[in-house]
Design a protein around this motif. Structure first.
Motif, PDB file in Angstrom:
ATOM      1  N   PHE A 128       0.837  -1.201   0.000  1.00 46.75           N
ATOM      2  CA  PHE A 128       0.000   0.000   0.000  1.00 46.75           C
ATOM      3  C   PHE A 128       0.873   1.254   0.000  1.00 46.75           C
ATOM      4  N   LYS A 129       1.908   1.252   0.827  1.00 41.40           N
ATOM      5  CA  LYS A 129       2.786   2.418   0.917  1.00 41.40           C
ATOM      6  C   LYS A 129       3.447   2.713  -0.439  1.00 41.40           C
ATOM      7  N   SER A 130       3.869   1.654  -1.135  1.00 41.87           N
ATOM      8  CA  SER A 130       4.472   1.834  -2.462  1.00 41.87           C
ATOM      9  C   SER A 130       3.459   2.415  -3.431  1.00 41.87           C
ATOM     10  N   ALA A 131       2.210   1.902  -3.383  1.00 38.09           N
ATOM     11  CA  ALA A 131       1.159   2.381  -4.286  1.00 38.09           C
ATOM     12  C   ALA A 131       0.848   3.845  -4.021  1.00 38.09           C
ATOM     13  N   GLN A 132       0.832   4.214  -2.735  1.00 37.25           N
ATOM     14  CA  GLN A 132       0.538   5.608  -2.378  1.00 37.25           C
ATOM     15  C   GLN A 132       1.610   6.537  -2.946  1.00 37.25           C
ATOM     16  N   ILE A 133       2.872   6.129  -2.823  1.00 43.55           N
ATOM     17  CA  ILE A 133       3.980   6.944  -3.344  1.00 43.55           C
ATOM     18  C   ILE A 133       3.882   7.071  -4.867  1.00 43.55           C
ATOM     19  N   GLU A 134       3.617   5.927  -5.542  1.00 43.74           N
ATOM     20  CA  GLU A 134       3.564   5.918  -7.008  1.00 43.74           C
ATOM     21  C   GLU A 134       2.416   6.774  -7.523  1.00 43.74           C
ATOM     22  N   LEU A 135       1.255   6.707  -6.883  1.00 46.26           N
ATOM     23  CA  LEU A 135       0.109   7.507  -7.322  1.00 46.26           C
ATOM     24  C   LEU A 135       0.359   9.001  -7.089  1.00 46.26           C
ATOM     25  N   THR A 136       1.026   9.350  -6.002  1.00 48.00           N
ATOM     26  CA  THR A 136       1.366  10.756  -5.745  1.00 48.00           C
ATOM     27  C   THR A 136       2.324  11.271  -6.826  1.00 48.00           C
ATOM     28  N   GLU A 137       3.333  10.405  -7.170  1.00 44.24           N
ATOM     29  CA  GLU A 137       4.279  10.783  -8.215  1.00 44.24           C
ATOM     30  C   GLU A 137       3.585  10.879  -9.569  1.00 44.24           C
ATOM     31  N   LEU A 138       2.626   9.973  -9.814  1.00 44.33           N
ATOM     32  CA  LEU A 138       1.871   9.994 -11.062  1.00 44.33           C
ATOM     33  C   LEU A 138       1.112  11.309 -11.212  1.00 44.33           C
ATOM     34  N   GLU A 139       0.463  11.746 -10.130  1.00 46.17           N
ATOM     35  CA  GLU A 139      -0.310  12.995 -10.158  1.00 46.17           C
ATOM     36  C   GLU A 139       0.605  14.171 -10.484  1.00 46.17           C
TER      37      GLU A 139
END
Length: 553
Positions: free
Chosen positions: A271-282
């Motif tokens: 989950f933590k990795s997904a949160q970081i990746e989605l923030t970077e994606l935005e």
């Protein structure tokens, strides 16, 4: 030598496996028994045109397979290597060809599929086939020159000469074209200049078309791209209920859960990795949207560039690479026309140098030919004497050419006078078909040591000769059998009796179908076959047959 010939469903042959020996192989049989099928099968192996009418009635395909054992496979291996195939193993070569009624013909060499051209190339080094009319090739001056050159042993010198001749002719052609271009009209020169300027002014770059099209696609869809980016960032981070706000809520819950039960921390690593990746994606989408520029002028420029490239492609080539090649060739033509005086002088010098090299090599070959011609004539004459032409005259006359040809500085013409007191004339004007067959055999005998083709096939070349001469023909073939494998298809018992091995072709009718077979005969069976060929009363014919075999031995 040809060790095995397998024929299946070819004409009258249903299924035959013929194992051959070395030396002179005699093949006999009644007229119509199917002896010619052997020649037909070998012609298919040699890459000759296939006719579906050869397929045995009621069958879908016919197959011919030949196994050769080669003492020296260098020439054959060179052909195989050029065709991308493996060389012969221990000198073994298997050639197979299948003719289908559907037209799906196939050919193989050592189990690898090949083209018909490969079979033809191999055939030149495997089989020399002479039928009742093939002696007519002796009338060809080109063929006569080939025979003289083989006798002289100048193949390597000829290869050097031919290479030099080709270079000379190519340079002379280039010079001729350039000299003709001096008379090129101003309109032609203007056209070349226009083409060169039109392409050069476009300043094309290799590979730019893909880049231009990509930029045009982005520029033409700028508004839509901005709209899509806005939708993505809005869903990810703008306002209540955004994905990233939701992730923060989940993160707080996870943090509290981990405080109570530290053992759950591992469960939420993804989950933590997904949160970081989605923030970077935005962040990345927002940056991309910021960099988008909707510039109408840039769009017009890109469309104009694409139109220019398409226009040039319609006129000069399918790709930018081809257009640039066209430009290079056009500039070369212009350069040569504009600087033709200097270029002509350079080419004139090169033509003279290359012509001098051709003449130098050609004179060396001419000397070898002049030395070899009387020796070949003497050798052929001695064989002709054995074949019944006791006082004939044979000569290989050389005539100088007005200019060097691909084959040298002269041409050869075989002259022949079969009877004493007659003037010798070109062979094509003097010899009858029966005489020509004997001349062919005499020439082959003279070239036996130089001729590297392992298998010689003579298909009834003893036709139109008498009994005594037939025996002389047979003895000459038997002598050739000392250095070659020789197959003689003959109607003459005098020839068949001299064969090292003797095969008979027969046909039989079973169930309304005619079938040809080939079988070796020896002992009494061979005597019976020779007696059949001799005719006459059975007893006298058998005695005559025995005397022929005794004389042959």
């Amino acid at each position: 030598m040809l060790s095995v010939l397998k024929i299946r469903n070819l004409a009258l042959v249903e299924d035959v496996t013929w194992e051959l020996a070395a030396g002179l192989v005699g093949v006999t049989g009644e007229t119509g028994a199917g002896k010619s099928i052997i020649v037909g099968a070998l012609k298919l192996i040699l890459g000759e045109r296939a006719d579906r009418s050869l397929i045995r009635t009621g069958q879908d395909a016919c197959t011919v397979e030949a196994s050769f054992h080669l003492k020296d496979a260098k020439a054959v291996d060179a052909v195989l290597e050029e065709a991308g195939l493996e060389p012969c193993q221990d000198g073994e070569l298997i050639v197979k060809r299948t003719i289908s009624a559907s037209g799906a013909n196939k050919q193989f060499v050592n189990c690898s599929p090949v083209t018909i051209q490969v079979l033809k190339s191999l055939g030149e080094f495997l089989v020399d086939l002479h039928g009742p009319h093939d002696h007519q090739s002796l009338n060809s001056r080109e063929r006569q020159m080939d025979m003289l050159d083989k006798f002289a042993g100048i193949e390597e010198q000829l290869a050097k000469y031919e290479a030099a001749w080709k270079e000379w002719r190519a340079t002379a052609t280039e010079l001729d074209e350039l000299e003709n271009s001096e008379r090129a009209s101003s309109q032609q020169i203007d056209m070349l200049k226009f083409q060169a300027n039109e392409i050069a002014s476009a300043d094309l770059k290799a590979g730019e078309e893909e880049e231009i099209e990509s930029k045009h696609r982005i520029a033409a869809n700028g508004a839509r791209l901005a709209e899509l980016c806005g939708a993505i960032t809005s869903r990810l981070s703008d306002g209540e209920g955004s994905v990233i706000d939701g992730l923060r809520e989940i993160s707080r819950s996870i943090h509290e859960l981990e405080k109570i039960d530290p053992g759950t921390a591992k469960m939420f690593e993804g989950f933590k990795s997904a949160q970081i990746e989605l923030t970077e994606l935005e962040s990345s989408v927002a940056d991309y949207a910021e960099e988008l520029e909707i510039d109408p002028a840039e769009l017009v420029r890109l469309e104009s560039r694409i139109d220019t490239i398409q226009k040039l492609k319609r006129k000069y080539g399918r790709t930018i690479g081809e257009i640039l090649e066209f430009l290079a060739e056009t500039e070369r033509k212009l350069s040569r026309i504009e600087n033709r005086g200097e270029e002509i002088a350079k080419l004139q010098k090169l033509v003279k140098e290359r012509e001098a090299e051709v003449l130098k090599l050609g004179k060396q070959i001419s000397k070898k030919r002049a030395d070899a011609a009387p020796k070949l004539a003497k050798e052929v004459a001695s064989h002709l004497a054995d074949l019944g032409f006791k006082q004939s005259v044979f000569a290989a006359q050389l005539t100088n050419l007005s200019e060097p040809a691909k084959s040298g500085l002269e041409e050869v013409d075989f002259h022949f006078a079969p009877n004493p007191g007659e003037p010798s004339k070109p062979l094509r004007m003097t010899a009858s078909s029966g005489e020509m067959s004997r001349v062919l055999l005499a020439v082959k005998s003279a070239l036996a040591k130089q001729d590297a083709v392992p298998l010689l096939v003579f298909d009834e070349i003893d036709a139109n000769v008498g009994g005594n001469i037939a025996e002389a023909v047979g003895r000459k073939m038997a002598a050739l059998g000392a250095t070659h494998q020789v197959i003689a298809i003959t109607h003459f018992p005098q020839v068949a009796s001299l064969a090292k091995s003797h095969f008979v072709v027969t046909k039989e009718i079973k169930g309304g179908h005619t079938k040809s077979q080939i079988a070796e005969v020896a002992g009494d069976e061979r005597v019976e076959e020779l007696a059949r060929m001799l005719g006459g009363s059975a007893a006298s014919a058998r005695e005559h047959a025995k005397s022929l075999l005794k004389g042959a031995a």
